[in-house]
Structures are given as structure tokens and as C-alpha cells.
Design an enzyme around this catalytic site. Structure first.
Site, PDB file in Angstrom:
ATOM      1  N   ARG A   1      -1.864  -0.624  -8.359  1.00  0.00           N
ATOM      2  CA  ARG A   1      -3.206  -0.184  -7.984  1.00  0.00           C
ATOM      3  C   ARG A   1      -3.222   1.350  -8.060  1.00  0.00           C
ATOM      4  O   ARG A   1      -2.359   2.001  -7.488  1.00  0.00           O
ATOM      5  CB  ARG A   1      -3.542  -0.606  -6.547  1.00  0.00           C
ATOM      6  CG  ARG A   1      -4.866   0.003  -6.045  1.00  0.00           C
ATOM      7  CD  ARG A   1      -4.989  -0.088  -4.523  1.00  0.00           C
ATOM      8  NE  ARG A   1      -5.033  -1.435  -4.044  1.00  0.00           N
ATOM      9  CZ  ARG A   1      -4.624  -1.790  -2.804  1.00  0.00           C
ATOM     10  NH1 ARG A   1      -4.128  -0.883  -1.980  1.00  0.00           N
ATOM     11  NH2 ARG A   1      -4.692  -3.040  -2.409  1.00  0.00           N
TER      12      ARG A   1
ATOM     13  N   ASP B   1       0.846  -1.202   0.000  1.00  0.00           N
ATOM     14  CA  ASP B   1       0.000   0.000   0.000  1.00  0.00           C
ATOM     15  C   ASP B   1       0.879   1.249   0.000  1.00  0.00           C
ATOM     16  O   ASP B   1       2.037   1.213   0.427  1.00  0.00           O
ATOM     17  CB  ASP B   1      -0.874   0.034   1.263  1.00  0.00           C
ATOM     18  CG  ASP B   1      -2.056  -0.937   1.194  1.00  0.00           C
ATOM     19  OD1 ASP B   1      -2.271  -1.559   0.140  1.00  0.00           O
ATOM     20  OD2 ASP B   1      -2.761  -1.052   2.210  1.00  0.00           O
TER      21      ASP B   1
ATOM     22  N   LYS C   1      -7.262   7.371  -5.674  1.00  0.00           N
ATOM     23  CA  LYS C   1      -7.144   8.835  -5.612  1.00  0.00           C
ATOM     24  C   LYS C   1      -6.093   9.266  -4.595  1.00  0.00           C
ATOM     25  O   LYS C   1      -5.356  10.209  -4.804  1.00  0.00           O
ATOM     26  CB  LYS C   1      -8.495   9.439  -5.223  1.00  0.00           C
ATOM     27  CG  LYS C   1      -9.511   9.461  -6.349  1.00  0.00           C
ATOM     28  CD  LYS C   1     -10.786  10.158  -5.908  1.00  0.00           C
ATOM     29  CE  LYS C   1     -11.811  10.167  -7.029  1.00  0.00           C
ATOM     30  NZ  LYS C   1     -13.112  10.693  -6.585  1.00  0.00           N
ATOM     31  N   GLY C   2      -6.026   8.559  -3.460  1.00  0.00           N
ATOM     32  CA  GLY C   2      -5.118   8.952  -2.377  1.00  0.00           C
ATOM     33  C   GLY C   2      -5.928   9.497  -1.225  1.00  0.00           C
ATOM     34  O   GLY C   2      -6.853  10.281  -1.437  1.00  0.00           O
TER      35      GLY C   2
HETATM   36  P1  FDA Z   1     -14.666   9.469  -3.814  1.00  0.00           P
HETATM   37  O1  FDA Z   1     -14.021   9.708  -2.495  1.00  0.00           O
HETATM   38  O2  FDA Z   1     -15.037  10.658  -4.638  1.00  0.00           O
HETATM   39  O3  FDA Z   1     -15.916   8.571  -3.572  1.00  0.00           O
HETATM   40  C1  FDA Z   1     -16.826   8.240  -4.597  1.00  0.00           C
HETATM   41  C2  FDA Z   1     -18.155   7.863  -3.962  1.00  0.00           C
HETATM   42  O4  FDA Z   1     -17.946   6.664  -3.193  1.00  0.00           O
HETATM   43  C3  FDA Z   1     -18.644   8.905  -2.941  1.00  0.00           C
HETATM   44  O5  FDA Z   1     -19.516   9.793  -3.553  1.00  0.00           O
HETATM   45  C4  FDA Z   1     -19.325   8.071  -1.906  1.00  0.00           C
HETATM   46  O6  FDA Z   1     -20.675   7.898  -2.261  1.00  0.00           O
HETATM   47  C5  FDA Z   1     -18.634   6.738  -1.976  1.00  0.00           C
HETATM   48  N1  FDA Z   1     -17.689   6.612  -0.867  1.00  0.00           N
HETATM   49  C6  FDA Z   1     -16.364   6.892  -0.896  1.00  0.00           C
HETATM   50  N2  FDA Z   1     -15.820   6.609   0.301  1.00  0.00           N
HETATM   51  C7  FDA Z   1     -16.827   6.166   1.088  1.00  0.00           C
HETATM   52  C8  FDA Z   1     -16.911   5.726   2.425  1.00  0.00           C
HETATM   53  N3  FDA Z   1     -15.838   5.674   3.198  1.00  0.00           N
HETATM   54  N4  FDA Z   1     -18.108   5.335   2.894  1.00  0.00           N
HETATM   55  C9  FDA Z   1     -19.203   5.353   2.110  1.00  0.00           C
HETATM   56  N5  FDA Z   1     -19.194   5.778   0.851  1.00  0.00           N
HETATM   57  C10 FDA Z   1     -18.027   6.185   0.342  1.00  0.00           C
HETATM   58  N6  FDA Z   1      -5.462   5.331  -0.572  1.00  0.00           N
HETATM   59  C11 FDA Z   1      -4.140   5.527  -0.333  1.00  0.00           C
HETATM   60  O7  FDA Z   1      -3.721   6.673  -0.141  1.00  0.00           O
HETATM   61  N7  FDA Z   1      -3.271   4.472  -0.344  1.00  0.00           N
HETATM   62  C12 FDA Z   1      -3.673   3.190  -0.594  1.00  0.00           C
HETATM   63  O8  FDA Z   1      -2.849   2.271  -0.595  1.00  0.00           O
HETATM   64  C13 FDA Z   1      -5.070   2.972  -0.830  1.00  0.00           C
HETATM   65  N8  FDA Z   1      -5.544   1.725  -1.081  1.00  0.00           N
HETATM   66  C14 FDA Z   1      -6.857   1.579  -1.508  1.00  0.00           C
HETATM   67  C15 FDA Z   1      -7.319   0.315  -1.895  1.00  0.00           C
HETATM   68  C16 FDA Z   1      -8.600   0.188  -2.420  1.00  0.00           C
HETATM   69  C17 FDA Z   1      -9.070  -1.171  -2.871  1.00  0.00           C
HETATM   70  C18 FDA Z   1      -9.454   1.329  -2.530  1.00  0.00           C
HETATM   71  C19 FDA Z   1     -10.814   1.216  -3.131  1.00  0.00           C
HETATM   72  C20 FDA Z   1      -9.019   2.544  -2.083  1.00  0.00           C
HETATM   73  C21 FDA Z   1      -7.735   2.691  -1.543  1.00  0.00           C
HETATM   74  N9  FDA Z   1      -7.285   3.914  -1.078  1.00  0.00           N
HETATM   75  C22 FDA Z   1      -5.943   4.077  -0.808  1.00  0.00           C
HETATM   76  C23 FDA Z   1      -8.252   5.010  -0.805  1.00  0.00           C
HETATM   77  C24 FDA Z   1      -8.400   5.933  -1.996  1.00  0.00           C
HETATM   78  O9  FDA Z   1      -7.236   6.680  -2.153  1.00  0.00           O
HETATM   79  C25 FDA Z   1      -9.591   6.906  -1.792  1.00  0.00           C
HETATM   80  O10 FDA Z   1      -9.384   7.678  -0.662  1.00  0.00           O
HETATM   81  C26 FDA Z   1     -10.933   6.224  -1.668  1.00  0.00           C
HETATM   82  O11 FDA Z   1     -11.031   5.122  -2.527  1.00  0.00           O
HETATM   83  C27 FDA Z   1     -12.061   7.206  -2.013  1.00  0.00           C
HETATM   84  O12 FDA Z   1     -11.918   7.637  -3.336  1.00  0.00           O
HETATM   85  P2  FDA Z   1     -12.938   7.263  -4.515  1.00  0.00           P
HETATM   86  O13 FDA Z   1     -12.158   7.046  -5.752  1.00  0.00           O
HETATM   87  O14 FDA Z   1     -13.816   6.156  -4.099  1.00  0.00           O
HETATM   88  O15 FDA Z   1     -13.761   8.590  -4.771  1.00  0.00           O
END
Ligand code: FDA
Length: 299
Positions: A175, A125, A178-179
């Protein structure tokens, strides 16, 4: 973000731990390995692939990092024994990165060597920007030993496109997400639209460059963009997957799988659930409603 959203987001540390625990239950499989095994089995039976993470971060004592390594070794054995997806995600600071790069490398390599014996996959990660260089070095080191190792790049980081360029020669498994850490403007793009655009650009560069790409998001625009890219570029199903976090939007998870794409769920478990849960709750726009319901005992 509205003023109300900001109040909720920055007021989260004031919310009592037991309330956070109640709301966070959906994001964490439980505190024990058996809890995780039950969740993994259920997800695997539903057709989802999984990766499992032992919760914890930033240790400053060698015993704690060694304990984390032990937990991962036991976890790998358990996945193998139970016939579950042999795929784990590890955090370098939990394995002692802040104690020392060499010490952390020993921990990571101990895990990677056992993973190799068991034919398991290890994802490293990505944490905050102070860890990026060291994490990519760990990835390069691990790849010398075993090819089933991947790393994470964050679309909000300005350096990500350059990092992709530097990694492509390894045919990396990356992977893209967004972060999630709060980063200063000189290292990370703060704007939602720019982060999205950079995410799509990164996925395109990876797929075109021959990498394996894990598209990790719950943002439906990015899910659509990912599907559109693999279609337009004619990418084989074995070259990419979507990834989502446990507890976030199971309906979207089903939609992705029903559209014929591979989907992996990130399943965290362990005693150190609090910092992970706080980050998840802070980023959830509907967090206020969940917290209020929990405070009123409605869930
Ligand atoms: P966004 O935050 O815009 O969310 C899109 C939609 O998803 C929102 O409108 C909401 O409805 C829903 N949503 C998002 N988060 C939610 C929550 N917690 N509860 C309920 N609904 C929610 N980051 C990092 O810095 N290092 C890493 O190694 C990882 N690893 C990782 C693994 C995997 C499998 C995922 C999916 C994510 C990560 N992340 C991560 C986290 C990533 O960087 C990011 O913060 C989150 O995925 C949220 O971003 P989205 O792309 O989902 O968009």
C-alpha cells in the site's frame, strides 16, 4: 499552510475530548466489533472492498499486546462467520514492537497463521520512521509463512524508492500512502509537490516491477495519476486497487468504483479512537469548520 490552519492544527490537543469524539464519528465505525461488522456489511453491499483495523498503538505492556492479538483473532473469526471481506490491517506498535522485536513477531505470526487457515489477508501498517526497518523485517518474516500479507510504504519517506527496490523480489503487496506522522527533514520530504511526485514514482516502480499496488489516497490528482498509470502500463485489474479511509470523501469513492476500479475502504473501530481521530482531524483542511459546528452543537 496559513497561520489560521496552523493554529487549528496545533490547537487541536486543546479541544475537549467529547468534541473530538463528536467530529471524529465519521472516521471510526464505532467502539465495538458489532459496530464494525455493521459498517463492513454496508460497505461490502455497496460494492466496496474493506480492510478493518482495531484501533490502538504503542503499547508498553505485554498483556495489552496479547489482548490486541486476541482481538484480531476474534475479528478474523467474525469476518469469516459473517461472510465479510477477510482483510485486516495491524499496527506493529500495538502488537508490542516497542516491547521487543521478537515478542512483536510472535504476535504478528499468531495472527498471520490464523489468517492463513481462514484464507484472510493481513496488511501491516507503517508507523513513524523509528519503526520502518522493524516493520519491513516483520513483513519479510510473515511472507515466509503466508503470501496473503502486505505492508505499507510512505511517499514522504526518502528511503521509499530504495525500499521498493529491496522488496520487489518478493512480488510484494504494497500500500502506498503519503504518510501521516510528523517526521524530521532528514528522513522525510516535507514538500507537498515532492511527496506527490514520489508517490507517483513509487506506484510506477511497483507496477512495473510486478508488485500488487494499493493506491491509498484521497488526493484527486493522485487518483487520476494512478488511473493514468494503470492504463498506460496496461495493468490488469487484479494487480492493483485504490484505498480510502472511512469518512473521507465518499463521493470520490463512488467515482473511483463507477470508473471500474476496485476500491477498498479502511475501517477502524475500537475503544482507542482518540489518537487516530486526532491525526485525521489535524490533516483535514476543513477541520475548523467541523470543530466549530460541533462546539455549537450543530452536528
Ligand atoms: P491529502 O492529505 O492531500 O488529502 C487530499 C484531500 O482529501 C484533501 O484536500 C481533503 O479534501 C481530503 N482529506 C484528506 N484527509 C481528510 C480528512 N481526514 N478528512 C476529510 N477530508 C480529508 N499513513 C501512514 O503513515 N501509515 C499507514 O499505514 C497509512 N495507512 C493508510 C491507509 C489508507 C487506506 C489511507 C487512505 C491512508 C493511510 N495513511 C497511512 C494516511 C496517509 O498517509 C495520508 O496521511 C492520508 O491518506 C492523507 O493523504 P492524501 O493522499 O489523502 O492527501
Amino acid at each position: 499552510m496559513t497561520v489560521f490552519d496552523s493554529l487549528v492544527r496545533y490547537g487541536m490537543p486543546l479541544v475537549p475530548k467529547f468534541i473530538v469524539g463528536r467530529v471524529a464519528r465519521r472516521y471510526v465505525a464505532g467502539t465495538s466489533r458489532d459496530d464494525a461488522i455493521r459498517m463492513l456489511r454496508s460497505l461490502n453491499q455497496q460494492g466496496a472492498m474493506t480492510t478493518v483495523d482495531v484501533l490502538g498503538e504503542e503499547v508498553s505492556k505485554t498483556e495489552l499486546a496479547e489482548d490486541a492479538t486476541r482481538q484480531y483473532l476474534e475479528l478474523l473469526e467474525a469476518l469469516d462467520r459473517e461472510g465479510l471481506d477477510r482483510n485486516i490491517s495491524v499496527k506493529p506498535t500495538m502488537l508490542g514492537l516497542k516491547i521487543g522485536q521478537d515478542f512483536c513477531a510472535e504476535q504478528v505470526m499468531t495472527i498471520v497463521r490464523r489468517a492463513k487457515e481462514l484464507g484472510a489477508f493481513v496488511r501491516i501498517d507503517m508507523e513513524d520512521h523509528t519503526c520502518t526497518d522493524a516493520t519491513l523485517d516483520l513483513y519479510r518474516l510473515a511472507r515466509q509463512e503466508w503470501e496473503q500479507v502486505g505492508v505499507v510504504l510512505q511517499a514522504y519517506m526518502r528511503r521509499t524508492v530504495a525500499d521498493i527496490g529491496g522488496l520487489l523480489e518478493l512480488e510484494p503487496n504494497i500500500r502506498i500512502c503519503k504518510g501521516i506522522y510528523r517526521e524530521p527533514r532528514d528522513v522525510a520530504w516535507p514538500d507537498f509537490d515532492v511527496i506527490r511526485a514520489n508517490f507517483v514514482y513509487a506506484v510506477e516502480k511497483l507496477l512495473e516491477g510486478g508488485a500488487y499496488c494499493a493506491i491509498a489516497t484521497h488526493d484527486t490528482y493522485l487518483v487520476w495519476a494512478g488511473m493514468q498509470l494503470v492504463d498506460r502500463l496496461g495493468i490488469e485489474p487484479e494487480r492493483y486497487e485504490f484505498q480510502m479511509l472511512l469518512g473521507v470523501d465518499p463521493q470520490l469513492r463512488r467515482i473511483i468504483m463507477d470508473s471500474g476500479h476496485r476500491l477498498r475502504v479502511y475501517v477502524p473501530f475500537g475503544r482507542d479512537w482518540y489518537p487516530y481521530s486526532m491525526r485525521r482531524l489535524r490533516e483535514n483542511p476543513t477541520v475548523a469548520r467541523h470543530v466549530m459546528r460541533a462546539m455549537l452543537g450543530l452536528r
